[in-house]
Design an enzyme around this catalytic site. Structure first.
Site, PDB file in Angstrom:
ATOM      1  CB  SER A 273     -36.703 -31.892  15.844  1.00 25.42           C
ATOM      2  OG  SER A 273     -36.093 -32.064  14.418  1.00 25.42           O
TER       3      SER A 273
ATOM      4  CG  HIS B  36     -33.683 -27.793  13.898  1.00 28.69           C
ATOM      5  ND1 HIS B  36     -33.128 -28.963  14.561  1.00 28.69           N
ATOM      6  CD2 HIS B  36     -34.944 -28.128  13.455  1.00 28.69           C
ATOM      7  CE1 HIS B  36     -33.966 -29.856  14.406  1.00 28.69           C
ATOM      8  NE2 HIS B  36     -35.110 -29.319  13.842  1.00 28.69           N
TER       9      HIS B  36
ATOM     10  CG  ASP C 142     -30.355 -29.131  16.344  1.00 28.61           C
ATOM     11  OD1 ASP C 142     -30.701 -28.176  16.850  1.00 28.61           O
ATOM     12  OD2 ASP C 142     -30.757 -29.588  15.168  1.00 28.61           O
TER      13      ASP C 142
HETATM   14  N1  ARG Z   1     -32.769 -31.975   9.159  1.00 26.39           N
HETATM   15  C1  ARG Z   1     -33.230 -31.685  10.390  1.00 26.39           C
HETATM   16  C2  ARG Z   1     -34.779 -31.362  10.098  1.00 26.39           C
HETATM   17  O1  ARG Z   1     -35.348 -32.059   9.326  1.00 26.39           O
HETATM   18  C3  ARG Z   1     -32.597 -30.424  10.742  1.00 26.39           C
HETATM   19  C4  ARG Z   1     -33.025 -29.189  10.266  1.00 26.39           C
HETATM   20  C5  ARG Z   1     -32.338 -27.983  10.911  1.00 26.39           C
HETATM   21  N2  ARG Z   1     -31.081 -27.630  10.181  1.00 26.39           N
HETATM   22  C6  ARG Z   1     -30.650 -27.322   8.879  1.00 26.39           C
HETATM   23  N3  ARG Z   1     -29.427 -27.069   8.482  1.00 26.39           N
HETATM   24  N4  ARG Z   1     -31.668 -26.977   7.912  1.00 26.39           N
HETATM   25  O2  ARG Z   1     -35.465 -30.917  10.695  1.00 26.39           O
HETATM   26  N1  GLU Z   2     -34.752 -32.493  12.085  1.00 28.52           N
HETATM   27  C1  GLU Z   2     -36.337 -33.044  11.919  1.00 28.52           C
HETATM   28  C2  GLU Z   2     -37.226 -32.241  12.668  1.00 28.52           C
HETATM   29  O1  GLU Z   2     -37.106 -31.151  12.640  1.00 28.52           O
HETATM   30  C3  GLU Z   2     -36.077 -34.513  12.369  1.00 28.52           C
HETATM   31  C4  GLU Z   2     -35.453 -35.133  11.446  1.00 28.52           C
HETATM   32  C5  GLU Z   2     -36.444 -36.213  10.708  1.00 28.52           C
HETATM   33  O2  GLU Z   2     -37.241 -35.837   9.535  1.00 28.52           O
HETATM   34  O3  GLU Z   2     -36.582 -37.288  10.978  1.00 28.52           O
HETATM   35  O4  GLU Z   2     -38.336 -32.901  13.074  1.00 28.52           O
END
Ligand code: ARG
Ligand code: GLU
Length: 700
Positions: free
Chosen positions: A635, A84, A214
């Site tokens: 991330s 991502h 990921d």
């Molecule tokens: N929750 C993770 C973060 O905050 C992954 C986000 C990307 N994936 C998604 N399905 N939106 O970045």
């Molecule tokens: N998916 C998050 C990011 O893009 C990390 C998840 C979190 O917020 O801890 O940094």
């Protein structure tokens, strides 16, 4: 028995039981944590993790594009980060014929690796406490900003690629200087298909058990002499002396783990009334506004495959915050977080009440906060409404891009970039869908403004504007948008934009937003200076018992550490610390956009040819859980074992623990990582990219 009970009580009097297990430490401060880390199983010294001018793990950690973390995993500058995080780069190289998002991409050779304009990585050279150079300047009457600027100006280190920044931490109680080096030739090397890299998509986002692979890979290139350089065909792969070593040995419950990266923002020391306002007032508004947009988009995405493609990425980004905030609200309730925060607050007050110098300052401060926070409530609410509307009403995005274009053109500047920006907006824009979504969204805003006049909703403006009267409730405004800019000459596009009814919408609303924002600015500043004092009171209370608190995250380099392990999300349920590929096959839904799997991948999994990547029981681990304190920006951060070897790739947190931004508890806060063995299996056995495996260094 009695003794056992007495000891912890004695300790908790000596030291207000603040923040056990919590912390995102500045790497240079880890010396103070060394004993603690070693007691948790670490087999390195703090200086192995960070040393300014000698080889250490920090040399392998990069700030990826300023929004994610990445790490160097070969001596030839190979970078590992999340899928991502690489998403937009992968998307930009994709076309109908070569859909790398769908099918994945693996460069066959270095010559095949793909440059990405605008993408960079920053290496940290040193981080240094410069408080003793800043504070005298402030005492001499400079503002914080003036003091920082003046110190920066006197700095001889800055050069073309060397960057010097000074950042305030602990709410202005300390200043650190960060010297970094930017490399701006970063090429795409490989990415798995989205069915792997984004498996489970939004349904599984923030959720455990998780089965997302990921990850993606990039490579840093330099000029032939090793110096940073923009893309050039002559550039060579970065020579890195300290790439991470990869461990295939696996992890088990209780193992030491740490996360090295660039967390964006946490707020662990706010007064309780502020957390209550955030969680009870602000988050519900944000959630409700996003729900309106998501519901409208979702209904169209389900029936229209074209809309599905156009809105998938926007949907993911809007829903990412939406889902996290719901998790935070629920997690705060379920963990009784507010009660614990109240207890902590009381302890700070109690400590200082017994201390003559500051006897009543803590109580007074909390009183002042309570008053300030309630008087800030309305402006904060109106700001949130504005921000959500400005972000998700797509017509405003069009109007902003149209304005950029017209402004550049009127100045006689090159407009190529602005035209491209407009075209890429058009590519993913469905005007009828935006008309429906924004109608609901703006109506919600107007109704809220009618009920509460302090919300500063520009009702009159919206009613009087052409765009509103003729547009929002009739399709005309949208239908007349000049959306086929590639069909006209640039000069015509400029005129069509300039003359459209919605042309001024962005400028008008952003101006109103700014004035609302500025109006509360002085009050917010007062609150911030209170926070500086409050943080200081926290720190001195902790110091009195020999403890150091970690500073809230602010996109600077941090290390957090903890233990690998599952947890119990609610009575009667437990989460294991590991998922395996069995779960991928269980979740598989043919034809589903989130849970489908390419035939080739499925049969590879079914053949169970896991080789050296298998766990002790022959299964292939996919994701793992650990109690490391992480946040957005982490991330792509490496998860490292007790010896500093790479065991996983951080990409998410569990929903039950997302409130860790306000309140971290090892009882239910977990970060989610892809197990490095799954990554290596995908690269090696599925993608057959053995040239990459050969570059890497594996622990024996
Ligand atoms: N929750 C993770 C973060 O905050 C992954 C986000 C990307 N994936 C998604 N399905 N939106 O970045
Ligand atoms: N998916 C998050 C990011 O893009 C990390 C998840 C979190 O917020 O801890 O940094």
């Amino acid at each position: 028995m009695l003794k056992k009970i007495l000891i912890p009580i004695a300790i908790s009097f000596a030291f207000p039981n603040f923040l056990i297990g919590q912390g995102m430490w500045l790497p240079m401060d880890l010396v103070n944590q060394e004993v603690n880390m070693i007691s948790k199983g670490m087999k390195m010294s703090a200086s192995d993790i960070y040393t300014a001018n000698r080889g250490s793990l920090k040399d392998a950690i990069v700030h990826f594009g300023g929004f994610c973390t990445g790490e160097i995993i070969s001596s030839k500058g190979l970078v590992l980060t999340n899928h991502h995080c690489g998403y937009s780069a992968i998307q930009k190289h994709s076309s109908i014929e070569n859909d790398y998002l769908k099918n994945g991409f693996w460069a066959e050779s270095m010559g095949d690796e793909k440059p990405n304009e605008g993408l960079y990585v920053d290496f940290i050279i040193s981080i240094e406490d410069v408080s003793d150079r800043i504070f005298p300047l402030i005492l001499n009457g400079l503002t914080e900003k003036q003091a920082v600027d003046s110190l920066l100006k006197s700095n001889p280190t800055s050069g073309e690629s060397i960057r010097v920044a000074i950042k305030s931490i602990y709410y202005g109680n300390q200043f650190i200087q960060i010297i970094s080096q930017r490399f701006s030739d970063v090429r795409l090397v490989g990415a798995p298909p989205s069915a792997v890299g984004k498996f489970g998509a939004d349904t599984d986002n923030w959720v455990w058990p998780r089965h997302t692979g990921d990850f993606s890979m990039f490579r840093v290139y330099t000029a032939p002499d090793g110096s940073p350089s923009d893309y050039s065909p002559e550039n060579i792969p970065l020579v890195s002396n300290n790439p991470l070593t990869i461990s295939l040995a696996g992890v088990k419950e209780g193992d030491f783990s740490m996360i090295y990266g660039f967390p964006g923002r946490t707020t662990s020391y706010l007064p309780v009334s502020e957390v209550v306002q955030q969680v009870d007032v602000m988050l519900p508004i944000k959630v409700q506004l996003r729900e309106i947009v998501l519901n409208t988009w979702d209904s169209a995405m389900r029936v229209n495959p074209m809309v599905k493609i156009q809105y998938a990425s926007k949907y993911a980004s809007v829903s990412n915050g939406w889902k996290k905030w719901i998790g935070q609200m629920e997690g705060m309730t379920a963990s009784h977080g507010i009660d614990t925060l109240k207890m902590r607050q009381k302890k700070v007050i109690k400590y200082h009440s017994a201390n003559h110098e500051n006897a009543f300052r803590a109580v007074d401060l909390v009183d002042e906060f309570d008053k300030q926070i309630s008087s800030l409530e309305n402006s904060r609410k109106s700001i949130i409404y504005f921000q959500e509307i400005l972000r998700n009403w797509e017509l405003l995005t069009w109007s902003r891009l149209a304005n950029d274009l017209v402004r550049l053109s009127d100045k006689g500047n090159n407009i190529d970039k602005a035209i491209r920006a407009l075209q890429s907006f058009e590519k993913n824009y469905d005007l009828e869908l935006d008309r429906r979504a924004s109608k609901n969204l703006v109506n919600e805003w107007i109704n809220a403004g009618k009920e509460d006049t302090l919300l500063n909703v520009p009702i009159q403006y919206l009613k009087e504007t052409d765009a509103f009267v003729r547009g929002l409730f009739s399709p005309h405004l949208y239908n007349s948008l000049p959306l086929n800019s590639n069909k006209y000459s640039d000069t015509i596009v400029v005129e069509l934009c300039r003359n459209h009814l919605a042309f001024n919408l962005w400028t008008d609303l952003i101006t109103k937003y700014r004035s609302v924002f500025l109006e509360s600015r002085n009050k917010e500043r007062l609150f911030e200076s209170g926070m500086k004092e409050w943080m200081n009171l926290h720190m001195s209370a902790a110091r009195a018992s020999g403890k150091i608190l970690s500073a809230d995250a602010n996109s600077t380099m941090r290390v957090s550490f903890g233990e690998v392990g599952g947890f119990s999300p609610k009575d009667g349920a437990t989460y294991n610390h590991r998922t395996t590929t069995d779960g991928i096959l269980n979740k598989y839904i043919p034809g589903d956009y989130e849970f489908d799997l390419p035939q080739g991948f499925r049969s590879k999994l079914e053949s169970r040819d896991f080789g050296e990547y298998a766990d002790f029981d022959g299964k292939l681990p996919v994701c793992i859980l650990s109690a490391n304190h992480t946040s957005g920006g982490n991330s792509g951060s490496p998860a490292l074992n007790s010896k500093g070897e790479l065991i996983g790739l951080n990409f998410d947190r569990v929903w039950e623990g997302t409130m860790s931004d306000f309140y971290f508890t090892p009882e239910r806060c977990r970060n989610i990582m892809v197990d490095v063995r799954y990554i290596m299996w995908v690269v090696d056995k599925y993608a057959g990219a053995s040239r990459l495996i050969k570059e890497m260094k594996f622990a024996n």
